[in-house]
Scaffold this motif. Structure first.
Motif, mmCIF file in Angstrom:
data_model
loop_
_atom_site.group_PDB
_atom_site.id
_atom_site.type_symbol
_atom_site.label_atom_id
_atom_site.label_comp_id
_atom_site.label_asym_id
_atom_site.label_seq_id
_atom_site.Cartn_x
_atom_site.Cartn_y
_atom_site.Cartn_z
ATOM 1 N N GLY A 1 0.861 -1.297 -0.074
ATOM 2 C CA GLY A 1 0.030 -0.078 -0.131
ATOM 3 C C GLY A 1 1.024 1.349 -0.014
ATOM 4 O O GLY A 1 0.496 2.201 -0.653
ATOM 5 N N ARG A 2 1.966 1.220 0.618
ATOM 6 C CA ARG A 2 2.941 2.615 0.950
ATOM 7 C C ARG A 2 3.483 2.670 -0.496
ATOM 8 O O ARG A 2 3.670 3.590 -0.854
ATOM 9 N N ALA A 3 3.834 1.523 -1.006
ATOM 10 C CA ALA A 3 4.693 1.461 -2.127
ATOM 11 C C ALA A 3 4.014 2.192 -3.270
ATOM 12 O O ALA A 3 4.524 2.914 -4.048
ATOM 13 N N ALA A 4 2.491 1.669 -3.177
ATOM 14 C CA ALA A 4 1.640 2.250 -4.220
ATOM 15 C C ALA A 4 1.449 3.749 -4.176
ATOM 16 O O ALA A 4 1.417 4.512 -5.243
ATOM 17 N N GLN A 5 1.505 4.217 -2.822
ATOM 18 C CA GLN A 5 1.452 5.572 -2.756
ATOM 19 C C GLN A 5 2.480 6.383 -3.316
ATOM 20 O O GLN A 5 2.687 7.416 -3.854
ATOM 21 N N ALA A 6 3.870 5.737 -3.018
ATOM 22 C CA ALA A 6 4.971 6.587 -3.434
ATOM 23 C C ALA A 6 5.096 6.305 -4.870
ATOM 24 O O ALA A 6 5.552 7.316 -5.677
ATOM 25 N N LYS A 7 4.467 5.252 -5.416
ATOM 26 C CA LYS A 7 4.734 5.218 -7.088
ATOM 27 C C LYS A 7 3.921 6.192 -7.601
ATOM 28 O O LYS A 7 3.962 6.809 -9.037
ATOM 29 N N ALA A 8 2.543 6.597 -7.029
ATOM 30 C CA ALA A 8 1.534 7.376 -7.609
ATOM 31 C C ALA A 8 1.960 8.676 -7.601
ATOM 32 O O ALA A 8 1.565 9.602 -8.509
ATOM 33 N N LYS A 9 2.967 9.071 -6.892
ATOM 34 C CA LYS A 9 3.729 10.490 -7.024
ATOM 35 C C LYS A 9 4.713 10.714 -8.020
ATOM 36 O O LYS A 9 5.156 11.512 -8.249
ATOM 37 N N GLY A 10 4.953 9.369 -8.603
ATOM 38 C CA GLY A 10 5.863 9.295 -10.028
ATOM 39 C C GLY A 10 7.180 9.003 -9.186
ATOM 40 O O GLY A 10 8.341 9.160 -10.054
ATOM 41 N N HIS A 11 7.473 8.366 -8.033
ATOM 42 C CA HIS A 11 8.637 7.722 -7.746
ATOM 43 C C HIS A 11 9.155 6.730 -8.303
ATOM 44 O O HIS A 11 8.147 5.747 -8.658
ATOM 45 N N ASN A 12 10.521 6.387 -8.505
ATOM 46 C CA ASN A 12 10.680 5.171 -9.098
ATOM 47 C C ASN A 12 10.821 4.103 -7.582
ATOM 48 O O ASN A 12 12.111 4.356 -6.787
ATOM 49 N N VAL A 13 9.999 3.161 -7.317
ATOM 50 C CA VAL A 13 10.011 2.402 -6.327
ATOM 51 C C VAL A 13 10.013 0.810 -6.572
ATOM 52 O O VAL A 13 8.988 0.640 -7.531
ATOM 53 N N VAL A 14 10.841 0.085 -6.090
ATOM 54 C CA VAL A 14 10.535 -1.223 -6.125
ATOM 55 C C VAL A 14 9.998 -1.780 -4.787
ATOM 56 O O VAL A 14 10.322 -1.512 -3.686
ATOM 57 N N THR A 15 9.087 -2.786 -5.173
ATOM 58 C CA THR A 15 8.139 -3.380 -3.933
ATOM 59 C C THR A 15 8.657 -4.616 -3.643
ATOM 60 O O THR A 15 8.680 -5.492 -4.521
ATOM 61 N N ALA A 16 9.612 -4.693 -2.502
ATOM 62 C CA ALA A 16 10.268 -5.859 -2.127
ATOM 63 C C ALA A 16 10.730 -5.726 -0.830
ATOM 64 O O ALA A 16 10.756 -4.560 -0.123
ATOM 65 N N ASN A 17 11.210 -6.730 -0.297
ATOM 66 C CA ASN A 17 11.722 -6.887 1.172
ATOM 67 C C ASN A 17 13.271 -6.294 0.821
ATOM 68 O O ASN A 17 14.034 -7.101 0.204
ATOM 69 N N PHE A 18 13.656 -5.279 1.479
ATOM 70 C CA PHE A 18 15.099 -4.678 1.136
ATOM 71 C C PHE A 18 15.987 -5.585 1.481
ATOM 72 O O PHE A 18 17.055 -5.705 0.895
ATOM 73 N N LEU A 19 15.954 -6.239 2.660
ATOM 74 C CA LEU A 19 17.119 -7.170 3.221
ATOM 75 C C LEU A 19 17.146 -8.369 2.103
ATOM 76 O O LEU A 19 18.504 -9.122 2.328
ATOM 77 N N GLU A 20 16.388 -8.744 1.374
ATOM 78 C CA GLU A 20 16.448 -9.668 0.306
ATOM 79 C C GLU A 20 17.024 -9.078 -1.088
ATOM 80 O O GLU A 20 17.077 -9.925 -1.870
ATOM 81 N N CYS A 21 17.023 -7.902 -1.301
ATOM 82 C CA CYS A 21 17.374 -7.234 -2.521
ATOM 83 C C CYS A 21 19.213 -7.304 -2.647
ATOM 84 O O CYS A 21 19.785 -7.091 -1.606
ATOM 85 N N PRO A 22 19.447 -8.124 -3.920
ATOM 86 C CA PRO A 22 20.838 -8.197 -3.867
ATOM 87 C C PRO A 22 21.624 -6.937 -3.978
ATOM 88 O O PRO A 22 21.192 -5.812 -4.649
ATOM 89 N N PRO A 23 22.673 -6.629 -3.208
ATOM 90 C CA PRO A 23 23.333 -5.164 -3.199
ATOM 91 C C PRO A 23 24.089 -5.175 -4.414
ATOM 92 O O PRO A 23 24.707 -5.963 -5.179
ATOM 93 N N ARG A 24 23.946 -3.751 -4.871
ATOM 94 C CA ARG A 24 24.671 -3.295 -5.994
ATOM 95 C C ARG A 24 25.421 -2.026 -5.735
ATOM 96 O O ARG A 24 24.733 -1.333 -5.638
ATOM 97 N N ALA A 25 26.752 -1.955 -5.696
ATOM 98 C CA ALA A 25 27.422 -0.784 -5.315
ATOM 99 C C ALA A 25 27.464 0.397 -6.457
ATOM 100 O O ALA A 25 28.350 0.809 -7.094
ATOM 101 N N GLU A 26 26.185 1.225 -6.580
ATOM 102 C CA GLU A 26 26.027 2.037 -7.658
ATOM 103 C C GLU A 26 25.453 3.355 -7.149
ATOM 104 O O GLU A 26 25.093 4.063 -8.036
ATOM 105 N N PHE A 27 25.260 3.436 -5.802
ATOM 106 C CA PHE A 27 24.790 4.727 -5.235
ATOM 107 C C PHE A 27 25.612 5.633 -4.654
ATOM 108 O O PHE A 27 26.466 5.374 -3.820
ATOM 109 N N ASP A 28 25.511 6.906 -4.752
ATOM 110 C CA ASP A 28 26.389 8.068 -4.233
ATOM 111 C C ASP A 28 26.059 8.260 -2.815
ATOM 112 O O ASP A 28 26.908 8.685 -1.967
#
Length: 456
Positions: free
Chosen positions: A351-378
């Motif tokens: 539900g909260r992910a849908a609210q964020a997406k409705a604002k036009g944000h790039n959001v992945v709906t997932a359990n963060f602790l299970e997301c494979p890490p990629r060292a690509e953020f500043d």
């Protein structure tokens, strides 16, 4: 002593008076100038001036008069509403700074500025108590050690500058006495009452000479003066303006009750004695969600170096990539986008992910602790779940998403720094009650961790 607040009609009267006088500024100035001309004329014959009759005449400018009217109007409403009886010492200082450049004086702005004092005056008084202690000793900054008068914690507070009328230290004493009044069934203390309590002859005072050769006390330059201010509290004052405030057993009990009521048990951020071990990627209990208030978001983004690119008029730097784990409904993402930076959010709650997406944000709906890490953020800016020590897993996992030299800033409970100390980095306390509007008064702070830079 009456502590009743003024009626809304009284506020309307003051605003009406301000409006009328503001409209009449030019008329009042002209009347003043005409009167000065008449006085000058009365002191000469046929307009033949020899020397000025009005010595040191003041010249009044309309802009200066309107500024003074505005400041006077705000101060009059503040006094009429008895905000001093409720506002903490910190709030008083904030209002005084606001008077340097006050907003327009309208009913709506007055309501938005002061309505929260009406809505819950008790909590504001208790916040003054919490603020009085949180800045004095690290022991008071932890949700686990929020009480005083228990084993290992001091039974006094040290206040500076408590001798002068209107001083910060004296305001702190008033905050503590008013919080005790809530539990002792006694009237609130105003500044006149406090002056009488601390005045020579109106309280029991004991003076002792400083022992010779005591270099520490010599540096304090003090004969010490002990004043009993009542309500099971003793104030030991020194000639340099400092004071040590001591608490008897009854006062300690009431202070403990006041702090416990203010902080509450909304957010259990301390593990039980024998915590039940959960899988490393388990979702926090009840999907704990306390949205980040704007002031907290702004502090976190500045600390992370997520600057506002709209402030550059020429050649702004390239946007950076920012990750927000557990982004909720996208409030931090809103602020990142307003700064013209790029962001990705991850949110488990659909539900909260849908609210964020409705604002036009790039959001992945997932359990963060299970997301494979990629060292690509500043940068990573996050407000992880606080329950137990679940936040430790989130922060450690988030660090794996940083580029070399990148910066992570996490909003955390104060226990993360003052008790648990499982995460190393630069810590900054957030003000007391920073999350009050989100539904919790748990003490919080910001932790900044920098990823190592790549080696050549």
């Amino acid at each position: 002593m009456s502590t009743a607040l003024a009626t809304p009609r009284t506020v309307l009267d003051l605003i009406d008076e301000y409006d009328q006088k503001s409209e009449g500024v030019e008329t009042a100035i002209k009347a003043y100038e005409d009167a000065c001309t008449d006085i000058q004329g009365a002191g000469c014959i046929m307009g033949t001036y020899v020397e000025p009759v009005l010595r040191g005449r003041a010249y009044v400018h309309a802009s200066d008069m309107r500024k003074n009217l505005l400041k006077s109007g705000w101060k009059a409403i503040y006094n009429r509403l008895n905000i001093d009886m409720i506002a903490s010492a910190n709030d008083k200082r904030l209002f005084e700074r606001t008077l340097a450049d006050p907003p327009p004086l309208t009913v709506d702005i007055v309501r938005s500025t002061f309505a929260h004092y009406y809505a819950n005056p008790r909590m504001h008084i208790l916040r003054g108590l919490a603020e009085a202690f949180v800045g004095l000793d690290p022991a008071y900054k932890s949700h686990a050690k929020v009480k005083i008068g228990v084993k290992g914690l001091p039974k006094r507070v040290i206040l500076s500058g408590c001798g002068d009328y209107g001083s910060y230290g004296r305001d702190r004493i008033r905050d503590i006495l008013n919080a005790l009044a809530l539990y002792q069934g006694k009237p609130l203390v105003d500044y006149r009452d406090l002056s009488l309590l601390m005045k020579d002859g109106d309280a029991l005072r004991v003076t002792r000479e400083v022992p010779k050769g005591d270099t520490r006390r010599d540096r304090e330059n003090a004969t010490e003066t002990e004043t009993i201010v009542g309500r099971d509290i003793w104030l030991k004052r020194y000639d340099n303006g400092n004071g040590h405030l001591y608490f008897g057993p009854d006062a300690l009990l009431d202070i403990n009750r006041g702090l416990a009521e203010f902080y509450g048990d909304v957010l259990p951020d301390v593990d039980p004695v024998d915590p039940e071990r959960s899988p490393s990627t388990a979702v926090a209990k009840d999907l704990q969600f306390y949205w980040s208030p704007p002031s907290v978001i702004a502090a976190a983004l500045e600390l992370a170096g997520v600057h506002d690119l709209t402030q550059w008029s020429h050649n702004p730097p390239a946007p950076i990539r920012v990750l927000e784990p557990s982004c909720g409904d996208g409030r931090i993402l809103d602020a990142i986008r307003a700064r013209r930076q790029n962001a990705l959010g991850i949110e488990y709650h659909h539900g909260r992910a849908a609210q964020a997406k409705a604002k036009g944000h790039n959001v992945v709906t997932a359990n963060f602790l299970e997301c494979p890490p990629r060292a690509e953020f500043d940068a990573v800016v996050m407000n992880p779940p606080f329950y137990g020590r679940h936040y430790v897993k989130h922060v450690r996992h988030a660090l794996k998403f940083l580029k070399p030299g990148g910066t992570l800033v996490s909003i955390l409970p104060a226990t993360a720094h003052y008790d648990h100390q499982e995460l190393e980095g630069e810590w900054r306390d957030l003000p007391v009650g920073s999350f009050a509007e989100a539904g919790t008064n748990v003490p919080t702070g910001l932790l900044r961790i920098r990823a190592p830079r790549a080696t050549a």
